[in-house]
Scaffold this motif. Structure first.
Motif, short mmCIF file in Angstrom:
data_model
loop_
_atom_site.label_atom_id
_atom_site.label_comp_id
_atom_site.label_asym_id
_atom_site.label_seq_id
_atom_site.Cartn_x
_atom_site.Cartn_y
_atom_site.Cartn_z
N TRP A 337 1.06 -1.22 0.12
CA TRP A 337 0.06 -0.05 -0.04
C TRP A 337 1.05 1.35 0.14
O TRP A 337 0.89 2.06 -0.91
N ASP A 367 -2.35 -5.26 -1.80
CA ASP A 367 -3.46 -4.11 -1.23
C ASP A 367 -4.40 -3.89 -2.38
O ASP A 367 -4.73 -4.32 -3.23
N ASP A 368 -5.25 -2.69 -1.68
CA ASP A 368 -6.06 -2.22 -2.79
C ASP A 368 -5.62 -1.82 -4.10
O ASP A 368 -4.61 -1.42 -4.45
N TRP A 412 -6.01 -8.16 -0.51
CA TRP A 412 -6.80 -7.18 0.09
C TRP A 412 -8.05 -7.08 -0.46
O TRP A 412 -8.28 -7.28 -1.71
N ARG A 444 -15.17 8.92 1.16
CA ARG A 444 -14.05 8.21 0.03
C ARG A 444 -14.69 7.72 -1.16
O ARG A 444 -14.40 6.98 -1.73
N LYS A 477 -6.65 -9.32 3.92
CA LYS A 477 -6.86 -8.21 4.56
C LYS A 477 -8.33 -7.72 4.23
O LYS A 477 -8.45 -7.33 3.34
N ASP A 479 -10.96 -5.02 4.76
CA ASP A 479 -11.03 -3.62 5.18
C ASP A 479 -12.44 -2.99 4.94
O ASP A 479 -13.31 -3.61 4.51
N ASN A 481 -13.75 0.94 4.76
CA ASN A 481 -13.35 2.33 4.91
C ASN A 481 -14.27 3.43 4.87
O ASN A 481 -13.81 4.56 4.68
N CYS A 527 -9.55 -4.74 9.34
CA CYS A 527 -8.99 -3.57 9.30
C CYS A 527 -10.15 -2.36 8.87
O CYS A 527 -11.13 -2.83 8.29
N GLY A 529 -10.19 1.46 7.89
CA GLY A 529 -9.38 2.76 7.67
C GLY A 529 -8.16 2.87 8.82
O GLY A 529 -8.49 3.83 9.57
N GLY A 530 -7.53 1.63 8.75
CA GLY A 530 -6.86 1.57 10.04
C GLY A 530 -7.27 0.82 10.92
O GLY A 530 -7.78 -0.29 10.92
N TRP A 546 -5.51 -4.57 11.93
CA TRP A 546 -4.48 -3.64 11.62
C TRP A 546 -4.94 -2.50 12.54
O TRP A 546 -5.92 -2.12 12.73
N ASP A 549 -3.65 3.11 10.52
CA ASP A 549 -2.88 3.60 9.59
C ASP A 549 -1.83 4.41 9.62
O ASP A 549 -1.02 4.72 8.76
N GLU A 605 5.78 -2.08 5.14
CA GLU A 605 4.98 -1.31 4.55
C GLU A 605 5.69 -0.21 3.62
O GLU A 605 5.79 0.82 4.05
C1 GLA Z 1 -7.39 1.78 4.53
C2 GLA Z 1 -6.34 0.86 5.14
C3 GLA Z 1 -4.86 0.88 4.53
C4 GLA Z 1 -5.41 0.41 2.97
C5 GLA Z 1 -6.06 1.34 2.30
C6 GLA Z 1 -6.62 0.89 0.77
O1 GLA Z 1 -7.07 2.83 4.73
O2 GLA Z 1 -6.31 1.18 6.27
O3 GLA Z 1 -4.32 -0.01 5.22
O4 GLA Z 1 -5.47 -0.88 2.96
O5 GLA Z 1 -7.53 1.16 3.14
O6 GLA Z 1 -7.42 1.69 0.17
#
Ligand code: GLA
Length: 730
Positions: A337, A367-368, A412, A444, A477, A479, A481, A527, A529-530, A546, A549, A605
């Motif tokens: 990421w 990741d994303d 992810w 977002r 992972k 997520d 967000n 996870c 957004g952190g 997680w 962030d 990371e």
């Molecule tokens: C969130 C996660 C990050 C990452 C982004 C991807 O913010 O906490 O670690 O995966 O999304 O969009």
């Protein structure tokens, strides 16, 4: 451990090794009161603590003034509408729209082991003899309602877990508008309280303030726990610190809207409560139906906050976290990421993997950005098809190549989300949570899928499963967000719209359970957004979460301290990232970043192909250090000697092996003072009579010397320096 009902005293005593929780049945009507919670008692006759001889006389002896009884009696599960004007745990609207309820004793059962909570995460025990449960049934005859309060204790931990099940035994439909998990009343002893607060990238900071009159609370109405507040409260004596004094901690095993509060009343009693946030909650109970609340965890310690934390850690490691990786060292991962954001290709990922594997890193996490049209965060959530423009050769090829390097592969997902610009939205706009006729608020640039609907959850699950079956993917992972807003569900009638938030959480739990059933060896990391979903509910599904962030080593000291107040280090996702740090712009030594990340699941990371030679060269040693200490860090007892939050100069904590044969001390000097000398740090938790050596030094010390006289921790040039001291039995 043991639960007993003392017939003569009419008292239930729920004991753990060092604590007792006592419930008393009062007068002919059978009011159920909370008598005591604290250090272990050795006689049952403590019903006097409910003060029945004083102003708060029972209706039996003071029928003319029932209300004064209701408003001061320490109800074990307080109801609403009859004269207890403090915060209630239960509110039910009957078929006529009335809401007065009174609960009294109906019966009880004590049994070995512990039942599962339908659809909800909860603590568990492997063998029946490891736990004992009391189910206490209360009833409101007039309303046709029963409440089953369940209390369990474990042989190996000083914690009491409790929940409530509300059963409609009437012949009409009723609506629950409040059903809390736990409530208990106690005398105020001039307590302080701790709540955790924060923000994105600044989660779970500790806030300690006095308990004031009236209600003080933490809550979420975001559909998840959130970054901002936490479903945890501690009550502690004024002089309680890390290692001394009485502390009561309460946590909730839940991942949605919560309310946790304390109320200091006119008699200086404190009522503490936790459960689902009643705001926006309304649950239909048809005749015969029941509602199960999430489980609350109560911990009492007279060894300060540290004692409380160690107890939560043991409970969560031994009786909450499950699965293949529960007791295993987790692979050292590298996540792309912060290395690439959305801008990557097969070749780019492989170049990272090649260098990473040569340096000792064990898993690549993509990741994303790998799916649909996801070139930035404005689109494609919901389109879980591999983007082969980015991943030339396909996912199978990438995973095989990574596996050939001896590395595992992880991926992810953000399963609960949908972008308005996506194929999925074109097909199923009604799957997104939104109020008809109102433009929904985006966050977002995305919306939330109505996971409370089984067909939506099943569709997404099958998409995910297809990807996971298509290659050797060993880690996910998961997520999330954005919080939930604009609440409405196309699948529920108007009187049941208040069920959406909780049904949403149940939907997420169901999906994660399915994921673990279909892929039992998968390592799942939650996870949001952190760290907005770092909660005990998620820990039931994923052994690690997680944490934030924010990967800056110094910011992480506070975030990890607040998180470790409740959650074991084995669960905290912690990575080494590049500098200047992407969230705060701070530059810290690479070594310090490594030391701070060792307090959790370890990983990287960053773009390992781009960092400086000097940083790169430290990675093999950091990986070796992780392997050397992770068993200890994952399974040991956590002690805190100093908190940067309080000292403003340094941080120090340690993990001691259960058998006290070794310990790892972490010392971070954040701010160097001019003309300063080494710092004396008294160690904790060692065996006073064992002889230890600090690895790398010749002489030996008695444990008592290390704990009473302390060690001299280094002090060198510059800020943000970190050291590890490995203490081993000589
Ligand atoms: C969130 C996660 C990050 C990452 C982004 C991807 O913010 O906490 O670690 O995966 O999304 O969009």
């Amino acid at each position: 451990m043991g639960i007993c009902f003392y017939e003569k005293e009419k008292v239930f005593q729920i004991d753990t090794k060092n604590t007792s929780y006592v419930i008393a049945l009062i007068d002919k009507e059978g009011f159920v009161g909370h008598a005591y919670y604290g250090k272990r008692l050795y006689e049952a006759d403590v019903a006097y603590l409910t003060r029945m001889q004083e102003g708060c006389r029972t209706p039996e002896t003071n029928e003319r003034d029932r209300l004064s009884f209701y408003d001061c009696f320490p109800m074990e599960y307080p109801t609403h509408g009859i004269g207890d004007f403090r915060e209630s745990a239960l509110r039910v609207e009957d078929a006529n729209g009335h809401w007065a309820n009174k609960l009294t004793y109906k019966g009880h059962e004590i049994f070995a082991g512990k039942k599962k909570l339908a659809g909800l995460p909860a603590t568990w025990c492997e063998k029946e003899e490891d736990a004992q449960t009391l189910e206490l049934t209360l009833e409101d005859k007039e309303a046709g309602l029963e409440v089953v309060l369940s209390y369990s204790v474990f042989a190996d931990v000083d914690a009491v877990v409790r929940s409530a099940r509300i059963v409609n035994v009437s012949e009409t439909t009723v609506y629950l508008t409040k059903a809390m998990s736990a409530s208990f009343d106690m005398d105020n002893r001039d307590y302080d309280k701790i709540l955790l607060y924060g923000s994105w990238a600044r989660e779970r900071h500790i806030d300690r303030t006095p308990v004031n009159y009236g209600i003080q609370m933490a809550r979420s109405n975001r559909g998840e726990g959130g970054h901002q507040e936490h479903a945890f409260t501690a009550l502690l004596e004024k002089n309680a610190d890390q290692n001394h004094g009485e502390v009561y901690g309460m946590d909730l095993i839940y991942s949605g809207n919560f309310r946790t509060l304390m109320e200091k009343n006119q008699f200086d009693n404190i009522r503490t409560m936790t459960g689902i946030n009643p705001e926006d909650f309304r649950w239909e109970l048809v005749p015969g139906a029941q509602f199960q609340t999430p489980e609350a965890v109560l911990v009492y310690s007279e060894e300060g906050l540290g004692g409380m934390s160690r107890c939560f850690h043991d409970l969560y490691r031994n009786h909450l976290i499950r699965g293949y990786y529960r007791d295993k060292k987790r692979p050292i991962l590298i996540n792309n990421w912060e290395a690439t954001y959305f801008n990557f290709s097969t070749e780019k990922l492989l170049s990272i993997a090649r260098d990473a594997s040569a340096l000792g890193i064990e898993m690549l996490v993509m990741d994303d950005g790998w799916f649909g049209n996801r070139y930035d965060d404005n689109r494609a959530l919901g389109d879980w098809e591999v983007n082969e423009e980015k991943l030339q050769g396909g996912l199978g090829y990438l995973v095989d190549e990574v596996n050939k390097l001896g590395m595992k592969f992880g991926i992810w997902f953000e399963p609960e989300m949908i972008s308005p610009e996506s194929e999925l939205y074109k097909e199923h706009p009604d799957w997104a949570i939104q109020v008809p006729g109102r433009v929904p608020g985006l966050a977002r640039n995305q919306m939330v899928l109505d996971i409370s609907r089984e067909e939506v959850a099943d569709y997404i699950f099958e998409k995910m499963a297809k990807v996971l079956h298509s290659a050797n993917i060993e880690y996910v992972k998961w997520d999330m967000n954005r919080p939930l807003s604009d609440i409405a569900s196309a699948a529920l009638p108007k009187e049941r719209q208040g069920e959406i938030f909780h049904r949403y959480v149940l939907g997420v739990y169901r999906m994660q359970e399915r994921l673990l059933t279909e892929f039992p060896n998968l390592l799942l990391e939650n996870c949001s957004g952190g760290g907005a979903r770092f909660d005990a509910g998620m820990l039931y599904y994923s052994p690690q979460i997680w944490t934030s962030d924010d990967t800056d080593a110094i910011e992480r000291l506070e975030i990890q301290e607040g998180t470790a107040l409740i959650y074991p280090l084995s669960a905290m996702g912690a990575h080494v990232s590049d500098c200047p740090n992407h969230t705060v712009g701070r530059t810290t030594p690479f070594a310090t970043r490594g030391v701070v990340a060792l307090a959790g699941t370890f990983g990287y990371e960053l773009d390992v192909t781009k960092i400086s030679e000097n940083d790169r060269n430290q990675i093999p040693e950091q990986c070796r250090t992780y392997h050397k200490y992770n068993d200890l860090v994952r399974t040991g007892d956590y002690y805190r000697m100093a908190s940067y939050r309080e000292t403003h100069t340094h941080d120090a904590y340690m993990v001691v092996a259960k058998d006290k044969t070794e310990a790892l001390v972490t010392y971070v000097m954040v701010k160097r003072r001019a003309n300063s000398r080494s710092r004396n740090i008294k160690l904790l938790g060692l065996d006073p009579d064992k002889t230890y050596r600090i690895e790398g030094q010749e002489r030996t010390y008695l444990g008592s010397t290390l704990m009473n006289a302390g060690i001299l921790a280094e002090d060198t040039w510059g800020d943000n320096q970190a050291w590890l001291y490995h203490i081993v039995e000589a």
